[in-house]
Design a protein around this motif. Sequence first.
Motif, short mmCIF file in Angstrom:
data_model
loop_
_atom_site.label_atom_id
_atom_site.label_comp_id
_atom_site.label_asym_id
_atom_site.label_seq_id
_atom_site.Cartn_x
_atom_site.Cartn_y
_atom_site.Cartn_z
N THR A 142 51.07 38.12 31.39
CA THR A 142 49.68 38.08 31.90
C THR A 142 49.57 38.83 33.21
OG1 THR A 142 50.23 35.74 31.75
CG2 THR A 142 47.95 36.32 31.42
N VAL A 143 50.64 38.67 34.06
CA VAL A 143 50.61 39.34 35.36
C VAL A 143 50.51 40.85 35.15
CG1 VAL A 143 51.87 39.72 37.50
CG2 VAL A 143 52.04 37.52 36.32
N ARG A 144 51.36 41.34 34.24
CA ARG A 144 51.38 42.77 33.96
C ARG A 144 50.06 43.21 33.35
NH1 ARG A 144 55.61 46.47 33.03
NH2 ARG A 144 54.52 48.50 33.01
N LEU A 145 49.60 42.36 32.42
CA LEU A 145 48.33 42.65 31.74
C LEU A 145 47.23 42.77 32.79
CD1 LEU A 145 47.93 42.73 28.67
CD2 LEU A 145 46.87 40.49 28.84
N PHE A 146 47.27 41.85 33.73
CA PHE A 146 46.26 41.82 34.79
C PHE A 146 46.37 43.08 35.66
CE2 PHE A 146 45.02 40.59 39.13
CZ PHE A 146 43.71 40.24 38.88
N LEU A 147 47.62 43.43 36.01
CA LEU A 147 47.83 44.61 36.85
C LEU A 147 47.36 45.87 36.13
CD1 LEU A 147 51.29 43.79 38.48
CD2 LEU A 147 49.03 43.76 39.57
N ASN A 148 47.66 45.92 34.83
CA ASN A 148 47.23 47.09 34.05
C ASN A 148 45.72 47.21 34.00
OD1 ASN A 148 49.81 47.74 33.56
ND2 ASN A 148 49.80 47.28 31.37
N LEU A 149 45.08 46.00 33.92
CA LEU A 149 43.62 46.01 33.77
C LEU A 149 42.91 46.00 35.12
CD1 LEU A 149 43.18 43.49 30.85
CD2 LEU A 149 42.80 45.94 30.77
N LEU A 150 43.70 46.09 36.20
CA LEU A 150 43.13 45.87 37.52
C LEU A 150 41.92 46.75 37.82
CD1 LEU A 150 43.66 43.98 39.80
CD2 LEU A 150 44.97 45.73 40.95
N GLN A 151 42.04 48.01 37.52
CA GLN A 151 40.96 48.94 37.87
C GLN A 151 39.64 48.57 37.16
OE1 GLN A 151 41.77 52.99 37.10
NE2 GLN A 151 40.43 53.70 38.74
N PRO A 152 39.67 48.48 35.80
CA PRO A 152 38.40 48.10 35.16
C PRO A 152 37.91 46.72 35.61
CG PRO A 152 40.19 48.16 33.55
CD PRO A 152 40.72 48.76 34.81
N LEU A 153 38.92 45.83 35.83
CA LEU A 153 38.53 44.47 36.25
C LEU A 153 37.81 44.50 37.59
CD1 LEU A 153 41.45 42.08 35.34
CD2 LEU A 153 39.09 41.99 34.58
N LEU A 154 38.35 45.31 38.49
CA LEU A 154 37.73 45.40 39.81
C LEU A 154 36.30 45.91 39.70
CD1 LEU A 154 40.43 46.65 42.31
CD2 LEU A 154 39.09 44.54 42.39
N MET A 155 36.12 46.86 38.81
CA MET A 155 34.77 47.40 38.64
C MET A 155 33.82 46.34 38.10
SD MET A 155 35.67 51.26 37.68
CE MET A 155 34.16 51.71 36.91
N VAL A 156 34.33 45.61 37.09
CA VAL A 156 33.49 44.53 36.53
C VAL A 156 33.21 43.50 37.62
CG1 VAL A 156 33.40 42.67 34.83
CG2 VAL A 156 34.37 44.88 34.20
N ALA A 157 34.27 43.18 38.40
CA ALA A 157 34.10 42.17 39.46
C ALA A 157 33.04 42.61 40.44
CB ALA A 157 35.41 41.93 40.18
N LEU A 158 33.11 43.87 40.82
CA LEU A 158 32.11 44.38 41.77
C LEU A 158 30.70 44.25 41.20
CD1 LEU A 158 33.71 47.52 43.42
CD2 LEU A 158 32.93 45.41 44.52
N GLY A 159 30.62 44.61 39.90
CA GLY A 159 29.31 44.50 39.23
C GLY A 159 28.83 43.07 39.22
N VAL A 160 29.76 42.16 38.85
CA VAL A 160 29.38 40.74 38.78
C VAL A 160 28.95 40.24 40.15
CG1 VAL A 160 30.31 38.41 38.44
CG2 VAL A 160 30.79 40.19 36.78
#
Length: 444
Positions: A142-160
Motif C-alpha cells: 500500500t505504501v508503494r501504491l500510495f507513493l506511485n499514485l502520489l502525484q494524481p492523488l495530490l492533484m485530487v486532494a488539491l481539488g477536493v
Amino acid sequence: MSKRIFRATWMVALAVFVSVLALSMGLMYQYTGKVLSARLKAETDLAAHGVERGGLDFVQDLELADYRITWIDSEGNVLYDSQSDTQGMENHLERQEVRDAMGKGIGESSRYSTTMTTKLLYCARRLEDGSVVRLSISHYTTVRLFLNLLQPLLMVALGVLAVSFLVARRIAAKIVNPLNNMELENLQENEDYREIRPLINRINAQQTQLRKDQVELEKTEQIRREFTANVSHELKSPLHTISGYAELIKDGLAREEDVSTFAEKIYSETYRMTHLVEDIIELTRLDEGEENMEKTETDLNQIAENAVEALMPFAKENGVSLELQGETCPMQGVPHLIYGIIYNLCDNAVKYNTRGGWVNITVSCPGGVPTLIVSDNGIGIPEEHQDRIFERFYRVDKSHSKAVGGTGLGLSIVKHSAMIHEANISLHSVPGEGTEITVTFPAL
Ligand code: ADP
C-alpha cells in the motif's frame, strides 16, 4: 462563529477524503493482489509445462517481463534463475513454496522485500522428474501504491480541498448571514428562523425587559430633572429675600427700627432653607437607597411616642392639641424612616390646622398588622389634589405652605419611606372637616 462553522465543515470534508482514500487504497491493494496471484498461478502452469518439454533451452529463451523464473532440482539446487547467477545461490529446499510444491505438486507463498515497499508473490509447481519451476512477481505494498499514485492523488486532494473550501465558506455564510441580517423587530412572525426559536424567544424576552427598563430609566431621569429644577427654584426665592434685606442693612438704607424685623426675616428664611436642604438630603438618601437602611425589630408605638414628644412644643405654639393613643406594636423596619413618616404626618396635621384644633395619633396592631392613623380636624384637602400631594414639591396652596414653613417634600419622604417598608398609605380628607391618613405595615 462563521470561522468555527467553516473550520468544522472543512475538517469534515478533509476527514471524509482521507478515510475514502485509505479505504480505496486498501481495497485496491486486495484486488490487485488477487488478480496477480491468479495470473501468477496460470503463468507458472504454463512455464512448468514449457520446461517439462523444452528443458533449460525453454527457460533460457523465455521472454519474461515482470516475472522471475527459477528452476530447482529435486535436491533444492538452483538449476536456473532468470535474475541471478545460479552459482552463488543457496539451497532452496527450505523455501515454503518449494517445499509445498515438492510435497503437494503446487506451492504458494509471499514475502516482503527488505525495504518493505514490495511484496513478492511466489508460485511453484513440481515437474514429473521431481524438479520444481517457480515463478515470482512483485506486488506493490500500500505504501508503494500510495507513493506511485502520489502525484494524481495530490492533484485530487488539491481539488477536493478547493471544493470543500468553497463549500465550507458557503455553508458558513448560509448559516451566519441570516443571523447577521436578522431584523430584531417582528422576529416572532418570521418563519426563516424556526430552528432558533428558543434563542428568538430569549431575545424577545430580553427586548421586552430592556424596553421596560428604558421606560423606567426615562421616568426616573425625568423626575430627577424636574426635582433639580424645582430645588433650584425653591432655593432661589429665600436667597433673594435674604440677600435683599442684607443689602439694605449693609448699605445703611434700613431704618434703625426696621433692622430687627429685617434680621428676623433673614433668620426665618435661613431656617426655612435649612429645613428644605435637610428634606432634600433625606429624599436623595432615600432615592439612592443608602446605607443605614437595615431593618431591625422595632416598636411602632415607641417611635410614635418619640415623634409626638418632639412635636409637642410646635403643636402648643399653634394652639393644636396632639394626642397619641397606642399599644405596643412590634414590627420589622428602619427606625429613623418610621420616625420620619410619623413626624411628617403629624407635622402636617398641626400645620394645616386651626387654633383650637386637634390631632389624634393611633397606633394599633389588629391581627398583628402594625397600623398608624393620623387624623386631624384641620383645613382638609380638596378631592382634586388628593392624588397629587405625595408628589415632590406639590402643595395645595403654595403661599399657605410657605407661611407655615412647609417645603413641599414632607409627604414624598413619607411615601418613599413607606415604599421601602412595603407599607400601604390611604388618605381620607374633607375640606373644612379634616384629614385622616392611615399607614399599614406588613405584619411581623
Ligand atoms: P409641605 O411641606 O408643603 O407640607 P407636604 O409634602 O408635607 O409638603 O404636603 C403637601 C401638601 O399637602 C401640603 O402643602 C398641603 O397642601 C397638603 N397637606 C398635607 N397634609 C395635610 C393635612 N393634614 N391637612 C391639609 N392639607 C395637608
